[in-house]
Design an enzyme around this catalytic site. Structure first.
Site, PDB file in Angstrom:
ATOM      1  N   HIS A  33      35.748   8.726  30.661  1.00  0.00           N
ATOM      2  CA  HIS A  33      37.178   8.789  30.333  1.00  0.00           C
ATOM      3  C   HIS A  33      37.968   8.044  31.417  1.00  0.00           C
ATOM      4  O   HIS A  33      37.887   8.375  32.596  1.00  0.00           O
ATOM      5  CB  HIS A  33      37.588  10.261  30.283  1.00  0.00           C
ATOM      6  CG  HIS A  33      38.975  10.526  29.823  1.00  0.00           C
ATOM      7  ND1 HIS A  33      39.311  10.650  28.494  1.00  0.00           N
ATOM      8  CD2 HIS A  33      40.127  10.702  30.522  1.00  0.00           C
ATOM      9  CE1 HIS A  33      40.603  10.899  28.390  1.00  0.00           C
ATOM     10  NE2 HIS A  33      41.132  10.931  29.602  1.00  0.00           N
ATOM     11  N   ASP A  35      41.656   7.005  32.615  1.00  0.00           N
ATOM     12  CA  ASP A  35      43.089   7.254  32.454  1.00  0.00           C
ATOM     13  C   ASP A  35      43.904   6.078  32.949  1.00  0.00           C
ATOM     14  O   ASP A  35      43.849   5.713  34.119  1.00  0.00           O
ATOM     15  CB  ASP A  35      43.483   8.514  33.234  1.00  0.00           C
ATOM     16  CG  ASP A  35      42.995   9.769  32.547  1.00  0.00           C
ATOM     17  OD1 ASP A  35      43.327   9.961  31.367  1.00  0.00           O
ATOM     18  OD2 ASP A  35      42.262  10.552  33.176  1.00  0.00           O
ATOM     19  N   HIS A  66      42.029   6.123  27.829  1.00  0.00           N
ATOM     20  CA  HIS A  66      43.200   6.941  27.471  1.00  0.00           C
ATOM     21  C   HIS A  66      44.450   6.218  27.966  1.00  0.00           C
ATOM     22  O   HIS A  66      44.738   6.213  29.151  1.00  0.00           O
ATOM     23  CB  HIS A  66      43.043   8.326  28.125  1.00  0.00           C
ATOM     24  CG  HIS A  66      44.153   9.266  27.829  1.00  0.00           C
ATOM     25  ND1 HIS A  66      44.277  10.501  28.442  1.00  0.00           N
ATOM     26  CD2 HIS A  66      45.218   9.189  26.974  1.00  0.00           C
ATOM     27  CE1 HIS A  66      45.352  11.113  27.995  1.00  0.00           C
ATOM     28  NE2 HIS A  66      45.949  10.339  27.109  1.00  0.00           N
ATOM     29  N   GLY A 142      49.144  13.241  33.158  1.00  0.00           N
ATOM     30  CA  GLY A 142      49.627  12.628  34.399  1.00  0.00           C
ATOM     31  C   GLY A 142      48.835  12.968  35.642  1.00  0.00           C
ATOM     32  O   GLY A 142      48.703  12.149  36.535  1.00  0.00           O
ATOM     33  N   PHE A 143      48.328  14.203  35.686  1.00  0.00           N
ATOM     34  CA  PHE A 143      47.649  14.626  36.919  1.00  0.00           C
ATOM     35  C   PHE A 143      46.424  15.485  36.626  1.00  0.00           C
ATOM     36  O   PHE A 143      46.425  16.260  35.669  1.00  0.00           O
ATOM     37  CB  PHE A 143      48.609  15.454  37.793  1.00  0.00           C
ATOM     38  CG  PHE A 143      49.825  14.675  38.199  1.00  0.00           C
ATOM     39  CD1 PHE A 143      49.803  13.860  39.324  1.00  0.00           C
ATOM     40  CD2 PHE A 143      50.992  14.727  37.431  1.00  0.00           C
ATOM     41  CE1 PHE A 143      50.923  13.125  39.685  1.00  0.00           C
ATOM     42  CE2 PHE A 143      52.108  13.988  37.775  1.00  0.00           C
ATOM     43  CZ  PHE A 143      52.077  13.180  38.911  1.00  0.00           C
ATOM     44  N   ASP A 176      41.714  17.304  26.570  1.00  0.00           N
ATOM     45  CA  ASP A 176      41.878  16.699  27.891  1.00  0.00           C
ATOM     46  C   ASP A 176      42.836  17.533  28.733  1.00  0.00           C
ATOM     47  O   ASP A 176      44.010  17.667  28.373  1.00  0.00           O
ATOM     48  CB  ASP A 176      42.414  15.265  27.707  1.00  0.00           C
ATOM     49  CG  ASP A 176      42.515  14.500  29.017  1.00  0.00           C
ATOM     50  OD1 ASP A 176      42.027  14.991  30.046  1.00  0.00           O
ATOM     51  OD2 ASP A 176      43.085  13.382  28.992  1.00  0.00           O
ATOM     52  N   GLY A 177      42.317  18.057  29.833  1.00  0.00           N
ATOM     53  CA  GLY A 177      43.149  18.815  30.763  1.00  0.00           C
ATOM     54  C   GLY A 177      42.630  20.216  30.994  1.00  0.00           C
ATOM     55  O   GLY A 177      42.565  21.014  30.061  1.00  0.00           O
ATOM     56  N   GLY A 198      36.798  16.902  34.238  1.00  0.00           N
ATOM     57  CA  GLY A 198      37.341  16.406  35.505  1.00  0.00           C
ATOM     58  C   GLY A 198      37.087  17.378  36.638  1.00  0.00           C
ATOM     59  O   GLY A 198      35.973  17.903  36.779  1.00  0.00           O
TER      60      GLY A 198
END
Ligand code: DX5
Ligand code: ZN
Length: 222
Positions: A33, A35, A66, A142-143, A176-177, A198
């Protein structure tokens, strides 16, 4: 539907990138992935065109790009991708969503629409017959290292049910996240099948990448 792990490469220790890619290949990771942030849709910058080019040249693992950028339909040609790769564009920024999806598929890649936590699934209605997957953001993009927004679990379930009852059984759902081991179990039960891993799982400091990967695989395949 096959369960897949997409490792979020922005979470790697960049001084150990080569070693990490080797480990991911040995662990038969499905996707990497990547980003891409433009400092406008999201308040951050991360990876870019040259990094994607370098990854393409140095690993056989397909990419999952992404695009968290404004007007992605005008920027697709900047990136190297093709057969086997996945590319997602955000509903919130693609003024010409259909055009973006068509351009991604023309390069042989799988086309995905990403939606932010507050964007309802009904906005996808008229694009479902053109896409391969939906990316549900389970944190605000974003993070890395954020906490799951709980309402997104219901959203995954609603989307899976909606897709299955409307003849879109083949459309995949990516999450995602904060896909932690604990959350991955709930996301899996809700109907997601591509898990962006992640800092919450594969790169969790408590264990090695190998151990974390095995653990995540067990959870999503049980
Ligand atoms: C944003 C990213 C992050 C992150 C995932 O689009 O994809 O969500 O890298 O890793 P976590 O949330 O586990 O730190
Ligand atoms: Zn992402």
């Amino acid at each position: 539907m096959d369960k897949k792990i997409s490792v979020s490469i922005m979470c790697v220790d960049f001084f150990k990138l080569e070693e990490c890619i080797k480990t991911l290949e040995e662990q038969c990771i499905d996707l990497i992935h990547v980003d891409i942030m433009d400092g406008s849709l999201v308040p951050n910058f991360t990876l870019g065109t040259d990094f994607v080019k370098a990854l393409k040249a140095n690993t056989t693992i397909p990419l999952d790009i992404h695009l968290m950028v404004e007007n992605p339909e005008n920027k697709l040609d900047w990136f190297k991708f093709g057969e086997g790769d996945y590319v997602s564009v955000h509903y919130e920024t693609a003024k010409h969503l259909h055009k973006a999806i068509t351009a991604i598929k023309a390069k042989g890649a799988k086309a995905m629409v990403a939606i932010n936590p507050a964007t309802p699934i009904c906005v996808l209605d008229d694009i479902l017959s053109d896409i391969d997957a939906v990316l549900i953001m389970t944190v605000n993009p974003g993070f890395a290292g954020q906490k799951l927004i709980p309402s997104t679990l219901t959203k995954i379930k609603k989307l899976r049910e909606y897709l299955d009852s409307n003849g879109f059984n083949d459309i995949e759902i990516q999450v995602d996240g904060n896909v932690s081991f604990e959350n991955a179990k709930l996301m899996n039960e809700a109907g997601a099948n591509i898990f962006v891993a992640g800092t919450s799982s594969v790169f969790s400091k408590d264990n090695t990448v190998e151990e974390n990967t095995k653990c995540l695989k067990n959870i999503i395949n049980s």
